[in-house]
Design a protein around this motif. Structure first.
Motif, PDB file in Angstrom:
ATOM      1  N   GLY A 189     -22.046  16.627  31.326  1.00  0.00           N
ATOM      2  CA  GLY A 189     -23.030  15.728  30.761  1.00  0.00           C
ATOM      3  C   GLY A 189     -22.605  15.186  29.413  1.00  0.00           C
ATOM      4  N   ALA A 190     -23.541  14.444  28.783  1.00  0.00           N
ATOM      5  CA  ALA A 190     -23.240  13.783  27.517  1.00  0.00           C
ATOM      6  C   ALA A 190     -23.170  14.794  26.386  1.00  0.00           C
ATOM      7  CB  ALA A 190     -24.313  12.736  27.223  1.00  0.00           C
ATOM      8  N   PRO A 191     -22.281  14.591  25.394  1.00  0.00           N
ATOM      9  CA  PRO A 191     -22.222  15.470  24.222  1.00  0.00           C
ATOM     10  C   PRO A 191     -23.260  15.047  23.188  1.00  0.00           C
ATOM     11  CG  PRO A 191     -20.512  13.821  24.088  1.00  0.00           C
ATOM     12  CD  PRO A 191     -21.211  13.580  25.403  1.00  0.00           C
ATOM     13  N   THR A 192     -23.489  15.917  22.204  1.00  0.00           N
ATOM     14  CA  THR A 192     -24.465  15.601  21.151  1.00  0.00           C
ATOM     15  C   THR A 192     -24.014  14.437  20.281  1.00  0.00           C
ATOM     16  OG1 THR A 192     -23.446  17.294  19.751  1.00  0.00           O
ATOM     17  CG2 THR A 192     -25.367  17.954  21.063  1.00  0.00           C
ATOM     18  N   THR A 193     -22.721  14.127  20.285  1.00  0.00           N
ATOM     19  CA  THR A 193     -22.238  12.986  19.498  1.00  0.00           C
ATOM     20  C   THR A 193     -22.779  11.658  20.017  1.00  0.00           C
ATOM     21  OG1 THR A 193     -20.237  12.953  20.864  1.00  0.00           O
ATOM     22  CG2 THR A 193     -20.135  14.153  18.770  1.00  0.00           C
ATOM     23  N   ALA A 194     -23.303  11.660  21.241  1.00  0.00           N
ATOM     24  CA  ALA A 194     -23.856  10.425  21.815  1.00  0.00           C
ATOM     25  C   ALA A 194     -25.362  10.328  21.626  1.00  0.00           C
ATOM     26  CB  ALA A 194     -23.520  10.339  23.304  1.00  0.00           C
ATOM     27  N   CYS A 195     -25.966  11.282  20.897  1.00  0.00           N
ATOM     28  CA  CYS A 195     -27.424  11.327  20.799  1.00  0.00           C
ATOM     29  C   CYS A 195     -28.020  10.038  20.230  1.00  0.00           C
ATOM     30  CB  CYS A 195     -27.853  12.522  19.945  1.00  0.00           C
ATOM     31  SG  CYS A 195     -27.728  14.113  20.815  1.00  0.00           S
ATOM     32  N   GLN A 196     -27.487   9.546  19.118  1.00  0.00           N
ATOM     33  CA  GLN A 196     -28.098   8.405  18.447  1.00  0.00           C
ATOM     34  C   GLN A 196     -27.736   7.072  19.098  1.00  0.00           C
ATOM     35  OE1 GLN A 196     -30.462   8.562  16.134  1.00  0.00           O
ATOM     36  NE2 GLN A 196     -30.351  10.794  16.385  1.00  0.00           N
ATOM     37  N   MET A 243     -26.299   6.637  22.090  1.00  0.00           N
ATOM     38  CA  MET A 243     -26.430   6.710  23.547  1.00  0.00           C
ATOM     39  C   MET A 243     -25.242   6.065  24.260  1.00  0.00           C
ATOM     40  SD  MET A 243     -30.504   6.201  24.275  1.00  0.00           S
ATOM     41  CE  MET A 243     -30.395   7.127  25.811  1.00  0.00           C
ATOM     42  N   VAL A 244     -24.151   5.840  23.538  1.00  0.00           N
ATOM     43  CA  VAL A 244     -22.953   5.236  24.118  1.00  0.00           C
ATOM     44  C   VAL A 244     -21.958   6.343  24.453  1.00  0.00           C
ATOM     45  CG1 VAL A 244     -21.045   3.633  23.765  1.00  0.00           C
ATOM     46  CG2 VAL A 244     -23.296   3.119  22.816  1.00  0.00           C
ATOM     47  N   PRO A 245     -21.574   6.489  25.717  1.00  0.00           N
ATOM     48  CA  PRO A 245     -20.599   7.521  26.063  1.00  0.00           C
ATOM     49  C   PRO A 245     -19.191   7.096  25.665  1.00  0.00           C
ATOM     50  CG  PRO A 245     -21.184   6.284  28.011  1.00  0.00           C
ATOM     51  CD  PRO A 245     -22.066   5.763  26.907  1.00  0.00           C
ATOM     52  N   PHE A 246     -18.342   8.074  25.361  1.00  0.00           N
ATOM     53  CA  PHE A 246     -16.942   7.774  25.084  1.00  0.00           C
ATOM     54  C   PHE A 246     -16.160   7.907  26.380  1.00  0.00           C
ATOM     55  CE2 PHE A 246     -12.593   9.127  24.019  1.00  0.00           C
ATOM     56  CZ  PHE A 246     -12.186   8.014  23.313  1.00  0.00           C
ATOM     57  N   THR A 304     -18.237   2.130  34.791  1.00  0.00           N
ATOM     58  CA  THR A 304     -19.380   1.229  34.985  1.00  0.00           C
ATOM     59  C   THR A 304     -20.643   1.942  34.537  1.00  0.00           C
ATOM     60  OG1 THR A 304     -18.272   0.244  36.915  1.00  0.00           O
ATOM     61  CG2 THR A 304     -20.610  -0.236  36.626  1.00  0.00           C
ATOM     62  N   PHE A 305     -21.158   1.555  33.374  1.00  0.00           N
ATOM     63  CA  PHE A 305     -22.366   2.207  32.869  1.00  0.00           C
ATOM     64  C   PHE A 305     -23.171   1.234  32.020  1.00  0.00           C
ATOM     65  CE2 PHE A 305     -18.774   3.137  30.108  1.00  0.00           C
ATOM     66  CZ  PHE A 305     -19.233   2.789  28.852  1.00  0.00           C
ATOM     67  N   TRP A 306     -24.464   1.498  31.936  1.00  0.00           N
ATOM     68  CA  TRP A 306     -25.416   0.672  31.174  1.00  0.00           C
ATOM     69  C   TRP A 306     -26.053   1.531  30.088  1.00  0.00           C
ATOM     70  CZ3 TRP A 306     -24.341   0.087  36.215  1.00  0.00           C
ATOM     71  CH2 TRP A 306     -24.100  -1.207  36.693  1.00  0.00           C
ATOM     72  N   VAL A 307     -26.195   0.978  28.916  1.00  0.00           N
ATOM     73  CA  VAL A 307     -26.674   1.732  27.746  1.00  0.00           C
ATOM     74  C   VAL A 307     -28.058   1.241  27.333  1.00  0.00           C
ATOM     75  CG1 VAL A 307     -26.276   2.197  25.297  1.00  0.00           C
ATOM     76  CG2 VAL A 307     -24.366   2.249  26.913  1.00  0.00           C
TER      77      VAL A 307
END
Length: 624
Positions: free
Chosen positions: A24-31, A33-36, A147-150
């Protein structure tokens, strides 16, 4: 051996980078919401996924799903206040596809456990005990690694303090909007489409064309198409506003509708379906092909706040109804249209908007595409307004009430009233005939709109055409057939005028006219002024008729059954009583009618006037 180990280790590193974060997503994406994902940017198009909240007491059940049945692999879901603060707590025990993520507080976010395909996610969210106010649920959803939407938004959810006796609310399944990459806190929505991502890349890497004309530059199209060419892939993006039930784009050899290949995107339930159809002439139908998916593939679509969006890939070469379409070497006029209703096997009339491009153009050419000129349509409308609100109205008034005015004054050897009446009616005849010819030159067929404007306009033109012919062969005053002519001339003239006014009211509803609704009220104002003027002048004639020695010798309705108005020509009496007052009424009438006619001609010539006014204000603002 050492070299092989380096290769293996490098390959493992690459595989790890490419794997779509199984935990899943890391906490670095919390604010944000953009995945690396290795620098891959979020999708710019409208998301096929929805975030649908359903309130149950003090808790909210949130569903992530796709109305099109498109599965997804990863997600990050949060509840936020309107100013962007993360709050609340998710109950991960309600699902087996996710686990909590501690961003600001424990379990205030939730993300996926694995990259397995998921059709939908349901999770329970609990607000803070003392919180009261609106909450918006935001999600980042990954269909695949690349392919993802933010920042997909839900509708606003009202929250009351825990313990209140709250009813259960059901919210629409469509999201209210999609936030841009790098999450931005919620702001009240505006009617402007200035930041609409659809227009990104227009005239840069995709060909854009929309209606009304020049709407792409102002990002205010009611319907718009974008053509993106990548190698041998031709992708068509279509969008229409919330009033539309369908939006379509046609590929045509000319700027007229008929014998064109059409891609149509149609509302179907909570989603959008794409079909291939073919326009026919002269009835302007658009039946779907026997195989309505011939040569097309729906890549993406959404229905957000009623706004239709779809992205369709079309084969480079297709054979449609015996016509060959080659997108690489061919040049085509684009026809963009949208309508408010559909039929079982076709779309209905394009009653919202329709526009054709002026010139054929290669689809790979992203330069601006000009709209077809509507000069002939505008001239048709302006000429008809000038004829039937202007010259005909004044000419009829003169003939009916001013025969005993300006007595003793002549122009071109004729009584003043008759000379001006004939001048105004000749202008009416000429303007009407020219306007009638112009609209047929423009359409080259009968009107395709299911409204009585075309029929009533034709009736008006026929009556107008025969009126001067009858006047030319009128019997001399004093002959037995003069009474028949009087009644026919009066009846045909008034019938033509009444039908013409009704026709103008129906013109306001025409798609091609692009007139604002308030034009109806301007026409109503004209009718009121016209009726009041006739009533006042009729009363004046009745009073003058009883005034004794200076009786009017040509009271219009009384004399229609007579053999002629001999006394009007042989007895050159002074002007009838109240002549000055009648002249004053005529002057006021002409001024008001002239103002109304000029206003309507300006609105017609600049239609759609709302866009023209908006562009003018923008130009002034930019200069300042």
């Amino acid at each position: 051996m050492r070299y092989r180990m380096h290769v293996i280790l490098l390959s493992l590193c690459l595989i790890k980078v490419a794997w779509p974060l199984p935990q899943g997503a890391p906490t670095t994406a919390c604010q944000s919401m953009v995945p690396f994902h290795g620098g891959i940017q979020p999708q710019a198009g409208i998301s096929p996924y929805t975030v649908a909240p359903r309130r149950e007491g003090n808790k909210v059940v949130v569903t992530l799903t796709s109305g099109l049945g498109v599965p997804f692999q990863g997600f990050l879901l949060q509840g936020r206040t309107p100013d962007g603060a993360i709050l609340g707590e998710f109950d991960s025990s309600t699902i087996n596809e996710g686990h909590p993520l501690d961003c600001a507080e424990p379990a205030d976010s939730i993300t996926h456990n694995s990259p397995n395909d998921k059709s939908s996610i349901n999770v329970v969210w609990t607000p803070p005990r003392e919180y009261e106010g609106p909450v918006i649920f935001n999600a980042t959803i990954a269909q695949a690694y690349d392919t993802f939407w933010v920042g997909i938004e839900s509708n606003l959810v009202p929250i009351t303090k825990r313990g209140a006796n709250d009813p259960t609310f059901n919210f629409p399944t469509e999201p209210s909007s999609r936030t841009p990459p790098n999450f931005v806190p919620y702001q009240p929505k505006q009617s402007s489409t200035e930041f609409d991502p659809f227009y990104d890349g227009c005239a840069v890497n995709k060909l854009c064309f929309g209606a009304p004309a020049d709407c792409v530059s102002s990002k205010s199209c009611k319907a718009v198409v974008g053509v993106i060419v990548t190698g041998d892939r031709y992708d068509f993006e279509l969008k229409a506003d919330s009033n539309a039930a369908w939006v379509g784009v046609g590929l045509s050899d000319d700027d007229k509708m008929g014998d064109d290949s059409v891609i149509e995107c149609v509302k179907r339930g909570n989603g959008v379906a794409a079909y291939m159809s073919y326009t026919t002439a002269p009835n302007y139908g658009a039946p779907r092909l026997a195989n309505p998916q011939l040569g097309i593939q729906l890549l993406n679509s959404s229905l957000v706040d009623g706004t239709i969006y779809c992205k369709v890939r079309r084969d480079v070469s297709t054979n449609v109804n015996g016509r060959f379409y080659d997108l690489v070497s061919g040049k085509y006029n684009l026809l963009i249209a949208a309508g408010s209703s559909v039929k079982p096997n076709s779309v209905s009339f394009h009653d919202i908007v329709y526009l054709a491009s002026a010139e054929p153009q290669a689809l790979a050419d992203v330069s601006a595409l000009a709209a077809k000129s509507k000069l002939l349509i505008r001239l048709h409308g302006c000429f008809m307004l000038a004829a039937w609100l202007g010259t005909a109205s004044i000419g009829i008034l003169l003939a009916r009430y001013y025969r005993q005015t300006w007595v003793g004054h002549q122009m071109f050897g004729k009584d003043m009233w008759f000379a001006w009446h004939r001048t105004f009616m000749v202008l009416t005849w000429a303007l009407t005939i020219v306007a009638f010819v112009l609209i047929f030159v423009e359409l080259k067929a009968w009107s395709g709109e299911n409204k009585p404007h075309a029929i009533l306009g034709t009736v008006t033109t026929i009556l107008c055409f025969i009126q001067p012919i009858g006047a030319y062969f009128r019997p001399h005053p004093g002959t037995p057939k003069r009474a028949i002519f009087n009644w026919l001339h009066w009846g045909i003239g008034n019938a033509a005028h009444i039908v013409a006014i009704v026709t103008l009211f129906f013109a306001v509803k025409l798609t091609k006219a692009e007139l604002p609704e308030f034009v109806d009220w301007i026409l109503v104002a004209y009718v009121v002024i016209h009726v009041i003027s006739h009533l006042v002048l009729s009363v004046m004639n009745c009073v003058a008729e009883r005034s004794g020695e200076n009786r009017i010798t040509s009271f219009p309705m009384k004399d229609l059954g007579g053999s002629g108005r001999t006394s009007a020509y042989t007895d050159r009496n002074p002007d009838a009583p109240f002549s000055t007052f009648r002249k004053f009424i005529l002057a006021i009438y002409i001024v008001i009618v002239l103002i109304i006619v000029i206003a309507l001609i300006v609105i017609t010539a600049l239609a759609p006037i709302e866009e023209a006014w908006s562009n003018l204000k923008s130009s002034v603002t930019n200069r300042n």
